[in-house]
Scaffold this motif. Structure first.
Motif, PDB file in Angstrom:
ATOM      1  N   GLN A 150       0.578  -1.427   0.256  1.00 55.35           N
ATOM      2  CA  GLN A 150      -0.085   0.197  -0.335  1.00 55.35           C
ATOM      3  C   GLN A 150       0.498   1.074   0.042  1.00 55.35           C
ATOM      4  O   GLN A 150       0.746   2.393  -0.421  1.00 55.35           O
ATOM      5  CB  GLN A 150      -0.856  -0.006   1.217  1.00 55.35           C
ATOM      6  CG  GLN A 150      -2.032  -1.061   1.235  1.00 55.35           C
ATOM      7  CD  GLN A 150      -3.371  -1.034   2.676  1.00 55.35           C
ATOM      8  OE1 GLN A 150      -2.832  -0.757   3.756  1.00 55.35           O
ATOM      9  NE2 GLN A 150      -4.251  -1.518   2.389  1.00 55.35           N
ATOM     10  N   MET A 151       2.019   1.273   0.492  1.00 47.25           N
ATOM     11  CA  MET A 151       2.398   2.465   0.739  1.00 47.25           C
ATOM     12  C   MET A 151       3.195   2.125  -0.673  1.00 47.25           C
ATOM     13  O   MET A 151       3.797   3.411  -1.014  1.00 47.25           O
ATOM     14  CB  MET A 151       3.690   2.097   1.477  1.00 47.25           C
ATOM     15  CG  MET A 151       3.694   1.854   3.043  1.00 47.25           C
ATOM     16  SD  MET A 151       2.421   3.374   3.862  1.00 47.25           S
ATOM     17  CE  MET A 151       3.397   4.812   3.974  1.00 47.25           C
ATOM     18  N   LYS A 152       3.782   1.648  -0.942  1.00 45.27           N
ATOM     19  CA  LYS A 152       4.551   1.573  -2.714  1.00 45.27           C
ATOM     20  C   LYS A 152       3.488   2.357  -3.404  1.00 45.27           C
ATOM     21  O   LYS A 152       3.889   2.974  -4.536  1.00 45.27           O
ATOM     22  CB  LYS A 152       4.794  -0.048  -3.490  1.00 45.27           C
ATOM     23  CG  LYS A 152       5.965   0.071  -2.672  1.00 45.27           C
ATOM     24  CD  LYS A 152       6.102  -1.992  -3.458  1.00 45.27           C
ATOM     25  CE  LYS A 152       7.578  -2.063  -3.082  1.00 45.27           C
ATOM     26  NZ  LYS A 152       8.630  -3.500  -3.226  1.00 45.27           N
TER      27      LYS A 152
ATOM     28  N   HIS B  42       4.133   8.319  -6.426  1.00 48.03           N
ATOM     29  CA  HIS B  42       3.545   8.377  -7.207  1.00 48.03           C
ATOM     30  C   HIS B  42       4.458   8.602  -8.619  1.00 48.03           C
ATOM     31  O   HIS B  42       4.154   8.218  -9.714  1.00 48.03           O
ATOM     32  CB  HIS B  42       2.850  10.120  -7.547  1.00 48.03           C
ATOM     33  CG  HIS B  42       1.192  10.585  -6.908  1.00 48.03           C
ATOM     34  ND1 HIS B  42       0.769   9.967  -7.087  1.00 48.03           N
ATOM     35  CD2 HIS B  42       1.980  11.505  -5.240  1.00 48.03           C
ATOM     36  CE1 HIS B  42      -0.226  10.879  -5.876  1.00 48.03           C
ATOM     37  NE2 HIS B  42       0.557  10.996  -4.703  1.00 48.03           N
ATOM     38  N   THR B  43       5.551   8.298  -8.196  1.00 46.34           N
ATOM     39  CA  THR B  43       6.306   8.101  -9.271  1.00 46.34           C
ATOM     40  C   THR B  43       6.618   6.444  -9.547  1.00 46.34           C
ATOM     41  O   THR B  43       7.617   6.848 -11.082  1.00 46.34           O
ATOM     42  CB  THR B  43       8.116   8.432  -8.602  1.00 46.34           C
ATOM     43  OG1 THR B  43       8.414   7.554  -7.815  1.00 46.34           O
ATOM     44  CG2 THR B  43       8.113  10.229  -8.123  1.00 46.34           C
ATOM     45  N   LEU B  44       6.220   6.008  -9.763  1.00 44.12           N
ATOM     46  CA  LEU B  44       6.135   4.834 -10.214  1.00 44.12           C
ATOM     47  C   LEU B  44       5.275   4.563 -11.417  1.00 44.12           C
ATOM     48  O   LEU B  44       4.352   4.994 -10.895  1.00 44.12           O
ATOM     49  CB  LEU B  44       4.796   3.683  -8.565  1.00 44.12           C
ATOM     50  CG  LEU B  44       5.231   2.397  -8.619  1.00 44.12           C
ATOM     51  CD1 LEU B  44       6.570   1.331  -8.484  1.00 44.12           C
ATOM     52  CD2 LEU B  44       4.444   1.744  -8.236  1.00 44.12           C
ATOM     53  N   SER B  45       6.264   3.495 -12.329  1.00 43.95           N
ATOM     54  CA  SER B  45       5.580   3.517 -13.284  1.00 43.95           C
ATOM     55  C   SER B  45       4.376   2.933 -13.596  1.00 43.95           C
ATOM     56  O   SER B  45       4.124   2.306 -12.564  1.00 43.95           O
ATOM     57  CB  SER B  45       6.831   2.488 -14.281  1.00 43.95           C
ATOM     58  OG  SER B  45       6.732   1.341 -13.765  1.00 43.95           O
TER      59      SER B  45
ATOM     60  N   ARG C 167       3.355  -0.122 -11.788  1.00 41.80           N
ATOM     61  CA  ARG C 167       2.259  -0.177 -10.713  1.00 41.80           C
ATOM     62  C   ARG C 167       0.653  -1.107 -10.929  1.00 41.80           C
ATOM     63  O   ARG C 167       0.351  -2.118  -9.754  1.00 41.80           O
ATOM     64  CB  ARG C 167       1.648   1.203 -10.853  1.00 41.80           C
ATOM     65  CG  ARG C 167       0.027   1.807 -10.301  1.00 41.80           C
ATOM     66  CD  ARG C 167      -0.501   3.008 -10.369  1.00 41.80           C
ATOM     67  NE  ARG C 167       0.520   3.968 -10.352  1.00 41.80           N
ATOM     68  CZ  ARG C 167       0.413   4.349  -8.179  1.00 41.80           C
ATOM     69  NH1 ARG C 167      -0.362   4.262  -7.666  1.00 41.80           N
ATOM     70  NH2 ARG C 167       1.482   5.741  -8.557  1.00 41.80           N
ATOM     71  N   GLU C 168       1.011  -1.588 -11.645  1.00 41.68           N
ATOM     72  CA  GLU C 168       0.406  -2.834 -12.306  1.00 41.68           C
ATOM     73  C   GLU C 168       0.247  -3.805 -11.514  1.00 41.68           C
ATOM     74  O   GLU C 168       0.038  -4.838 -10.961  1.00 41.68           O
ATOM     75  CB  GLU C 168      -0.442  -3.096 -13.875  1.00 41.68           C
ATOM     76  CG  GLU C 168      -0.997  -2.197 -14.618  1.00 41.68           C
ATOM     77  CD  GLU C 168      -0.725  -2.507 -15.751  1.00 41.68           C
ATOM     78  OE1 GLU C 168      -0.704  -3.206 -16.433  1.00 41.68           O
ATOM     79  OE2 GLU C 168      -1.854  -1.800 -16.850  1.00 41.68           O
TER      80      GLU C 168
ATOM     81  N   GLU D 109      -0.006  -7.996  -6.972  1.00 44.23           N
ATOM     82  CA  GLU D 109       0.106  -8.828  -5.825  1.00 44.23           C
ATOM     83  C   GLU D 109      -0.658  -8.286  -5.112  1.00 44.23           C
ATOM     84  O   GLU D 109      -0.337  -9.525  -3.353  1.00 44.23           O
ATOM     85  CB  GLU D 109       1.884  -8.871  -5.635  1.00 44.23           C
ATOM     86  CG  GLU D 109       2.027  -8.866  -4.633  1.00 44.23           C
ATOM     87  CD  GLU D 109       4.665  -8.522  -5.063  1.00 44.23           C
ATOM     88  OE1 GLU D 109       5.109  -9.521  -3.993  1.00 44.23           O
ATOM     89  OE2 GLU D 109       4.907  -8.125  -5.685  1.00 44.23           O
ATOM     90  N   LEU D 110      -1.137  -7.307  -4.432  1.00 42.79           N
ATOM     91  CA  LEU D 110      -1.421  -6.329  -3.667  1.00 42.79           C
ATOM     92  C   LEU D 110      -3.164  -7.407  -3.307  1.00 42.79           C
ATOM     93  O   LEU D 110      -3.811  -8.190  -2.075  1.00 42.79           O
ATOM     94  CB  LEU D 110      -1.441  -5.601  -3.290  1.00 42.79           C
ATOM     95  CG  LEU D 110      -3.535  -4.396  -2.181  1.00 42.79           C
ATOM     96  CD1 LEU D 110      -1.927  -4.176  -1.123  1.00 42.79           C
ATOM     97  CD2 LEU D 110      -2.858  -2.594  -2.875  1.00 42.79           C
TER      98      LEU D 110
END
Length: 1071
Positions: free
Chosen positions: A813-815, A819-822, A826-827, A832-833
């Protein structure tokens, strides 16, 4: 030409006289009619022919006697009054057609008394009206204005005989033949003769009072008319007509309503049946037409005008003799593939009609993706009404066949059995539609067989004893050779069924087993289809979403965009077809009357199964003794597994989708079934089937309307049978499901045990069950210890797995907040979440229920949880999870929306504390907690008390009790630490080989290794094998090592003495 419509015209040439006369004599002999001369059936007589053989009017006494023995019609002398006067009397009121058009007004009755009409005149008038023919060349219409066909040949014959130009019964046969021969070739001859039949039948019905002569005229006219009706479609050459398949059939007339002017009336059917014994062509004629109707219906669906075809068979079904003949036709049941039965057997097309055809479902549910729940429900209701009406017709038809004759009944049973025998593949994991019958067809079969069972399914089960368990040993119609058996392998069942018994099964038995099979291959297969469709639809939606997500990437590539559009279009078509079919199959399966009837049948199956298994005369009002006999009846073991599976699946479906109908459909027998086969689980081989019994009980606890405990809750809580056996049965299966033999057994057991917890919580309000649990812990110690051990195993595992997922969820959730995550990363993180969240949710649900159950049990019988075999593991499990919830690691449990995962520390923590408090009065438990060197920490206990107080999770009374208990733990811990110092240098032979602890009660295993009794007991609770050789063993196989125990005790005494001596020396030195 149509005498009913057309003006008279020239008559075509008559057929060969000699040939026609031979045919006529043969047919009329069969029909019971009089053979007549050629002169009476043709136009001018051949040269040299003698006088007519047909009898003339009665007053012509110089005529020769007739050749045949048929009695002549007696004609009385005509009255003196002339017909021109317009006065014609009869025994009934005259129709308008009987009034002479030439007459003006009727004279007053007082002036001219009524006089009876001469029978010759009545015959002429009636026959003219009925057949619309005349021998008077000047007459073109009858009294009602209908056009008449002039018969020149009969006219010439009458003139030659110097007879009156009137129609008579003696000349009627020739008249009909001449009129029929003159009828236009463009239309079926039956179109002329059928209205004639209806008019003569009506005339007979309108006769009033005693009129034997008139009645004789009309009956003879009716007889000859019917004979010619049959000739018209079976021997067209008799009327100079070429055979024509479109004309020489009754099919179009059967398809019209009985009341239709061109449809076959009931009197025609009755006459046909009455003459079947005399004429062997009538039955094949009707049967052939019904076969044609069936073949035409095979190409129709409910989108077409199918009703006339069904109505035709409904009308047909009112005549048992016709049904008997139809059932003997080769196509009634012929070797066909499963799909072929629907189209190529006589009844198949009628049962094939259903809304569960793709082209029909898309009409009921057009644009399924845009339909809201209200419109879906409305369409389903319309679908149900249509299908129910059709199934009512099918029920009438099949009932008529069953009652028509023994032969017809057997043919129908054979047909149903053949359907079952060729549709075994419907229960395959992936059935091929080309190899099995359709869902709609099989659902109709199931419903109709349910209806056949209704007469013997009374509420008292008075006829259940007539169902013969040895059905499969008496040359059964059904084939169950390849079916899985309840508790027998293939060789055992083959050997059992190879021992045939004499005699035949009764009708109730036949229908019972056919219906049981129909539910397996019909409704339950359709239920499976619906579940699979739900999965498919989710899959299609997912694929469409993925394809639409690719669309922006193809904005500058038109070729690939076009391909994408085509692919999306195909997927949408498949999706909408699947959705429409799903809505339709839901509508069919959720029809309440159908399901109520099905549940009533399942109740009968339930009682019957319990009678067979218990070898008793069980009914719900009689007691049932458990456990079942150790020697299982082979007749039960070799039954097909679906005998029990159908019951469970049917009730589970209703519990889930239409619980409102279950209230009046469930009795004590359902509880008895579940408890019996959970308590005597060795009677059922399939572990999944046994676990389904638990699911059935669990579903019965769901709140329904005013029933807070569900449909079965009150029965389980208060009935005598449940009070005696339920708790032990579910605890027994709780233990048994630890090892089911299936690949998914490890995870399956948690679901099963979750449902068991719900059942126990439901019944726990009754103190009888608490008393039983206490008694079980004392009288059946090993059983109870095994149960509690597994309970602790589960609690340890699910808490560890559930709580262990939250640190990972927290990190993911923190990851995602970065907002810089591609987009790609992100997908990946989101996927995984989702996986971690799903696992956490499942495990926390199980953890909450397991802890709740432990709290429930420890409240009732705390001493049972402090047995030596249990207490140490229980203390270790509690300490470990308390450390997770309130120790330093608790910070890693913080996640967004914890309620989403059923994680509520404010609920879980107090329940764990309650377990501590429930067991706090036991010294054994206090020692076990204090001796837990891995997880027990006084600071954790203090932190727990602080949280309870700060969050107001416990009242002051419980907080004081917690503080007092924590002090006991600390004091005991100090004592144990001192003892540990005394025995820390024990000889290796005094220590347990597995745990490394000083043994208190050493025992010798079959493998000759020595362990402490508590160690091997705990091991055997989870794994009933020798830990060294892996051979099966029980605690009874160990041998106490008394010599070693005595050495250990002696050594411990010496160490204690040395310790005391050291203390005394220290005291002396101090002094």
């Amino acid at each position: 030409m149509d005498p009913n419509e057309q003006p008279p015209s020239e008559t075509p040439d008559a057929p060969d006289q000699e040939k026609m006369e031979q045919i006529r004599r043969r047919r009329l002999e069969k029909l019971g009619g009089p053979p007549s001369s050629a002169a009476s059936t043709t136009s001018p007589k051949p040269e040299g022919a003698g006088p007519s053989d047909s009898p003339g009017p009665a007053e012509n006494s110089k005529e020769k006697a007739p050749v045949e023995a048929r009695p002549k019609i007696t004609v009385s002398p005509a009255p003196q009054q002339s017909l021109a006067s317009g006065i014609i009397t009869s025994s009934r009121k005259r129709d308008a057609t009987q009034i002479d058009p030439a007459s003006a007004t009727l004279p007053p009755r007082k002036q001219i008394p009524p006089r009876e009409e001469a029978i010759e005149d009545y015959a002429d008038r009636s026959l003219t009206t009925i057949f619309r023919i005349t021998v008077d060349p000047t007459r073109e219409t009858d009294a009602a204005g209908h056009k008449l066909t002039y018969l020149p040949n009969l006219h010439d014959e009458l003139v030659e005989e110097e007879a009156p130009l009137k129609l008579s019964i003696d000349k009627l046969e020739g008249a009909i033949m001449e009129a029929a021969t003159a009828y236009t070739q463009d239309k079926p001859l039956f179109d002329y003769l059928l209205p004639c039949w209806k008019r003569v039948t009506k005339a007979i019905k309108l006769l009033r009072g005693p009129a034997p002569q008139k009645e004789e005229v009309l009956k003879e006219a009716r007889r000859l008319c019917f004979s010619n009706c049959i000739f018209a479609v079976t021997m067209p050459e008799l009327y100079s007509r070429e055979p024509n398949a479109l004309h020489d059939t009754l099919t179009p007339y059967l398809l019209r309503e009985v009341e239709h002017e061109s449809g076959l009336c009931m009197d025609f059917f009755g006459e046909a049946v009455a003459r079947m014994d005399e004429d062997d062509s009538i039955a094949p004629l009707f049967t052939k037409s019904m076969v044609e109707i069936s073949a035409k219906l095979a190409n129709l669906t409910m989108n077409n005008n199918y009703k006339p075809y069904v109505n035709a068979l409904l009308t047909y079904s009112r005549f048992p003799r016709l049904l008997h003949e139809l059932s003997q036709h080769p196509s009634f049941q012929m070797a066909q593939s499963a799909p072929g039965i629907e189209k190529h057997t006589i009844l198949g097309p009628f049962f094939r009609l259903s809304p569960l055809h793709t082209d029909v479902t898309t009409v009921y549910f057009s644009g399924p993706r845009t339909l809201d729940k209200g419109r879906i429900k409305t369409s389903q209701s319309a679908l149900q009404m249509t299908l129910t009406a059709h199934q009512t017709d099918l029920r009438t038809i099949v009932n008529a066949f069953v009652r028509a004759s023994p032969q017809a009944k057997n043919k129908v049973l054979d047909w149903f059995a053949y359907i079952m025998n060729v549709n075994h593949k419907r229960r395959a994991l992936q059935p091929d539609p080309k190899e099995v019958s359709s869902d709609g067809f099989m659902m109709n079969v199931t419903v109709i067989l349910d209806c056949l069972c209704e007469p013997f399914m009374d509420s008292t089960f008075s006829k259940v004893g007539r169902i013969d368990v040895n059905y499969f040993r008496r040359n059964p119609r059904l084939d169950i050779k390849d079916e899985t058996k309840l508790n027998a392998d293939q060789s055992q069942s083959d050997a059992f069924y190879a021992k045939k018994l004499e005699g035949e099964s009764n009708f109730i038995t036949e229908v019972f087993f056919l219906t049981l099979a129909a539910h397996h291959y019909g409704s339950e297969a359709a239920n499976t289809k619906m579940k699979n469709l739900e999965k498919d639809i989710k899959h299609y939606h997912k694929n469409l979403a993925l394809m639409e997500a690719e669309r922006p990437k193809l904005a500058n590539r038109p070729d690939q965009l076009r391909l994408l559009d085509e692919t999306v279009k195909r997927h949408v078509a498949v999706l909408e077809t699947a959705m429409a079919y799903k809505f339709a199959i839901e509508g069919v399966l959720l029809e309440e009357k159908m399901q109520s009837r099905s549940l009533q049948f399942m109740r009968y199956v339930t009682v019957w199964l319990l009678r067979v298994a218990s070898q008793s005369e069980y009914t719900p009002d009689k007691p049932l003794k458990l456990p079942l006999p150790a020697a299982q009846p082979e007749a039960f073991s070799c039954l097909p597994e679906y005998a029990l599976q159908d019951i469970v699946d049917n009730f589970k479906f209703v519990f889930r989708y239409i619980p409102q109908i279950i209230l009046s459909a469930v009795g004590d027998e359902m509880i008895a079934l579940c408890i019996t086969f959970l308590e005597s689980s060795e009677y059922v081989r399939n572990p999944y089937l046994k676990s389904s019994l638990v699911s059935l009980l669990f579903h019965g606890t769901w709140p329904t309307y005013h029933l807070k405990k569900g449909v079965l809750g009150d029965i389980m809580t208060n009935t005598r049978f449940a009070n005696d056996y339920l708790l032990h049965a579910v605890m027994k299966f709780y233990i048994e499901c630890e090892s089911t033999g299936t690949a998914s057994q490890f995870y399956d057991k948690f679901n099963i045990r979750y449902e068991i917890f719900q059942v126990i919580k439901c019944i726990w309000s009754n103190d009888i069950y608490k008393q039983q649990l206490t008694q079980s812990s004392k009288t059946n110690r090993s059983f109870f210890v095994q149960f509690v051990n597994l309970l602790m195993n589960d609690a340890t595992y699910v808490l560890d797995e559930g709580l262990g997922k939250f640190p990972k969820i927290h990190d993911l959730q923190m990851k995602l907040k970065d907002h810089t995550l591609s987009q790609q990363d992100r997908e990946k993180v989101e996927e995984e979440l989702r996986t971690a969240e799903g696992q956490a949710t499942s495990f926390m649900q199980l953890a909450n229920e397991t802890v709740s159950m432990m709290k429930l049990f420890t409240t009732t019988l705390s001493e049972a949880f402090t047995m030596p075999e249990i207490v140490q593991r229980l203390a270790g499990m509690l300490d470990y999870n308390l450390e997770i919830l309130t120790g330093p690691k608790s910070k890693t449990l913080k996640v967004d929306n914890p309620e989403k995962y059923y994680f509520s520390p404010k609920t879980l923590l107090p329940e764990i504390v309650d377990i501590y408090l429930n067991l706090g009065s036991s010294n054994a438990f206090i020692e076990a907690v204090a001796g837990d060197g891995r997880s027990y920490k006084p600071q954790t206990m203090a932190a727990t008390g602080h949280i309870l107080s700060k969050k107001n999770l416990k009242d002051p009374h419980h907080l004081q009790a917690w503080d007092a208990l924590c002090k006991k733990f600390e004091a005991t811990k100090a004592e144990l630490d001192r003892a540990e110092l005394d025995f820390d240098d024990a000889p290796p032979e005094f220590e347990d080989e597995l745990m490394g602890i000083l043994m208190k009660d050493p025992v010798i295993l079959p493998s000759k290794h020595v362990l402490d009794r508590s160690t091997i007991v705990q091991h055997l609770l989870s794994d009933p094998k020798d830990p060294y050789t892996r051979q099966p063993m029980t605690i009874d196989d160990v041998v106490p090592d008394d010599a070693l125990r005595e050495r250990i005790e002696k050594w411990k005494d010496e160490r204690r003495a040395q310790a005391r001596a050291k203390v005394l020396d220290a005291m002396d030195t101090t002094e």
